[in-house]
Design a protein around this motif. Structure first.
Motif, mmCIF file in Angstrom:
data_model
loop_
_atom_site.group_PDB
_atom_site.id
_atom_site.type_symbol
_atom_site.label_atom_id
_atom_site.label_comp_id
_atom_site.label_asym_id
_atom_site.label_seq_id
_atom_site.Cartn_x
_atom_site.Cartn_y
_atom_site.Cartn_z
ATOM 1 N N ARG A 19 -2.478 -6.471 -0.319
ATOM 2 C CA ARG A 19 -1.553 -6.352 0.800
ATOM 3 C C ARG A 19 -0.764 -5.056 0.624
ATOM 4 N NH1 ARG A 19 1.195 -11.421 0.790
ATOM 5 N NH2 ARG A 19 -0.626 -12.039 1.952
ATOM 6 N N ALA A 20 -0.653 -4.295 1.704
ATOM 7 C CA ALA A 20 0.116 -3.043 1.671
ATOM 8 C C ALA A 20 1.110 -3.042 2.824
ATOM 9 C CB ALA A 20 -0.824 -1.843 1.790
ATOM 10 N N ARG A 21 2.293 -2.517 2.575
ATOM 11 C CA ARG A 21 3.285 -2.336 3.637
ATOM 12 C C ARG A 21 4.306 -1.304 3.190
ATOM 13 N NH1 ARG A 21 8.059 -5.934 4.246
ATOM 14 N NH2 ARG A 21 8.595 -6.661 2.181
ATOM 15 N N LEU A 22 4.853 -0.614 4.156
ATOM 16 C CA LEU A 22 5.815 0.440 3.845
ATOM 17 C C LEU A 22 7.230 -0.111 3.936
ATOM 18 C CD1 LEU A 22 4.170 3.450 5.705
ATOM 19 C CD2 LEU A 22 4.201 2.989 3.255
ATOM 20 N N LEU A 59 0.289 7.781 0.990
ATOM 21 C CA LEU A 59 0.626 6.702 1.919
ATOM 22 C C LEU A 59 0.035 5.384 1.454
ATOM 23 C CD1 LEU A 59 0.509 8.285 5.434
ATOM 24 C CD2 LEU A 59 2.042 6.464 4.767
ATOM 25 N N ILE A 60 -1.217 5.411 1.023
ATOM 26 C CA ILE A 60 -1.857 4.199 0.522
ATOM 27 C C ILE A 60 -1.128 3.694 -0.727
ATOM 28 C CG2 ILE A 60 -3.977 3.212 -0.452
ATOM 29 C CD1 ILE A 60 -4.295 3.726 2.504
ATOM 30 N N GLY A 83 -14.526 1.121 2.438
ATOM 31 C CA GLY A 83 -14.676 1.919 3.649
ATOM 32 C C GLY A 83 -14.615 3.410 3.410
ATOM 33 N N GLY A 84 -14.271 3.809 2.199
ATOM 34 C CA GLY A 84 -14.260 5.225 1.848
ATOM 35 C C GLY A 84 -13.108 6.010 2.441
ATOM 36 N N PRO A 85 -13.225 7.340 2.430
ATOM 37 C CA PRO A 85 -12.132 8.210 2.861
ATOM 38 C C PRO A 85 -11.728 8.032 4.331
ATOM 39 C CG PRO A 85 -13.816 9.476 1.721
ATOM 40 C CD PRO A 85 -14.350 8.090 1.886
ATOM 41 N N VAL A 86 -12.707 7.780 5.188
ATOM 42 C CA VAL A 86 -12.372 7.610 6.609
ATOM 43 C C VAL A 86 -11.530 6.357 6.805
ATOM 44 C CG1 VAL A 86 -13.336 7.202 8.909
ATOM 45 C CG2 VAL A 86 -14.372 8.913 7.414
ATOM 46 N N GLU A 87 -11.919 5.277 6.148
ATOM 47 C CA GLU A 87 -11.143 4.037 6.255
ATOM 48 C C GLU A 87 -9.771 4.208 5.608
ATOM 49 O OE1 GLU A 87 -10.299 -0.090 7.134
ATOM 50 O OE2 GLU A 87 -11.373 1.570 8.055
ATOM 51 N N ALA A 88 -9.690 4.935 4.514
ATOM 52 C CA ALA A 88 -8.398 5.183 3.872
ATOM 53 C C ALA A 88 -7.458 5.926 4.820
ATOM 54 C CB ALA A 88 -8.584 5.975 2.577
ATOM 55 N N ALA A 89 -7.976 6.918 5.532
ATOM 56 C CA ALA A 89 -7.155 7.661 6.497
ATOM 57 C C ALA A 89 -6.709 6.752 7.635
ATOM 58 C CB ALA A 89 -7.927 8.860 7.037
ATOM 59 N N ARG A 90 -7.611 5.885 8.100
ATOM 60 C CA ARG A 90 -7.252 4.961 9.173
ATOM 61 C C ARG A 90 -6.170 3.985 8.706
ATOM 62 N NH1 ARG A 90 -7.463 0.195 10.960
ATOM 63 N NH2 ARG A 90 -8.594 -0.685 9.207
ATOM 64 N N LEU A 91 -6.318 3.472 7.485
ATOM 65 C CA LEU A 91 -5.322 2.551 6.939
ATOM 66 C C LEU A 91 -3.967 3.227 6.756
ATOM 67 C CD1 LEU A 91 -7.498 0.707 4.284
ATOM 68 C CD2 LEU A 91 -6.583 -0.262 6.404
ATOM 69 N N ALA A 92 -3.975 4.468 6.295
ATOM 70 C CA ALA A 92 -2.721 5.211 6.121
ATOM 71 C C ALA A 92 -2.013 5.357 7.467
ATOM 72 C CB ALA A 92 -2.999 6.578 5.508
ATOM 73 N N GLU A 94 -2.423 3.448 10.068
ATOM 74 C CA GLU A 94 -2.007 2.108 10.495
ATOM 75 C C GLU A 94 -0.738 1.673 9.776
ATOM 76 O OE1 GLU A 94 -3.807 -2.396 10.967
ATOM 77 O OE2 GLU A 94 -5.178 -0.743 10.568
ATOM 78 N N LEU A 95 -0.634 1.989 8.492
ATOM 79 C CA LEU A 95 0.597 1.678 7.750
ATOM 80 C C LEU A 95 1.810 2.346 8.405
ATOM 81 C CD1 LEU A 95 -0.546 1.932 4.044
ATOM 82 C CD2 LEU A 95 0.669 -0.009 5.057
ATOM 83 N N LEU A 96 1.660 3.610 8.737
ATOM 84 C CA LEU A 96 2.752 4.329 9.399
ATOM 85 C C LEU A 96 3.095 3.699 10.741
ATOM 86 C CD1 LEU A 96 2.229 8.158 8.870
ATOM 87 C CD2 LEU A 96 4.200 6.781 8.194
ATOM 88 N N ALA A 97 2.077 3.420 11.525
ATOM 89 C CA ALA A 97 2.299 2.839 12.848
ATOM 90 C C ALA A 97 2.985 1.472 12.736
ATOM 91 C CB ALA A 97 0.985 2.710 13.598
ATOM 92 N N ARG A 98 2.511 0.640 11.846
ATOM 93 C CA ARG A 98 3.093 -0.706 11.700
ATOM 94 C C ARG A 98 4.507 -0.679 11.150
ATOM 95 N NH1 ARG A 98 -1.573 -5.066 10.086
ATOM 96 N NH2 ARG A 98 -2.846 -4.684 11.933
#
Length: 106
Positions: A19-22, A59-60, A83-92, A94-98
């Protein structure tokens, strides 16, 4: 299971979901680690596509630490992010957006 109402995102490291959250503390640590003048500057980097791999990594790490993970950026370099680097960028992103929006339906 992650809770979007708390700004949580699922990150898979070496096949294990975390679980990740900022949190506010994680955001302060992130600003310092990236030398960002403000969180707005960091959000603008992602919105304009001017983010670096270091931005994504930090960010991750900040999100994972906000979710209770005790690792470091150096630890994250040694694991496979699902998911590799592309998924990591998407998750980063998403973390910011959320961290700064309320989920739909709320």
């Amino acid at each position: 299971m992650v809770n979007p109402w708390r700004g949580e995102v699922a990150v898979t490291l070496d096949g294990v979901r975390h679980r990740a959250r900022l949190t506010l503390g994680a955001l302060a640590e992130l600003e310092d680690a990236l030398g960002a003048a403000s969180l707005v500057e960091l959000v603008e980097r992602f919105e304009s596509g001017r983010f670096s791999s270091r931005d994504v990594l930090m960010l991750i790490v900040a999100g994972l630490r906000g979710g209770g993970w005790t690792g470091t950026a150096e630890d994250l370099l040694k694991v496979e992010i699902g998911g590799g680097p592309v998924e990591a960028a998407r998750l980063a992103a998403e973390l910011l957006a959320r961290a700064f929006t309320v989920p739909e339906g709320g």
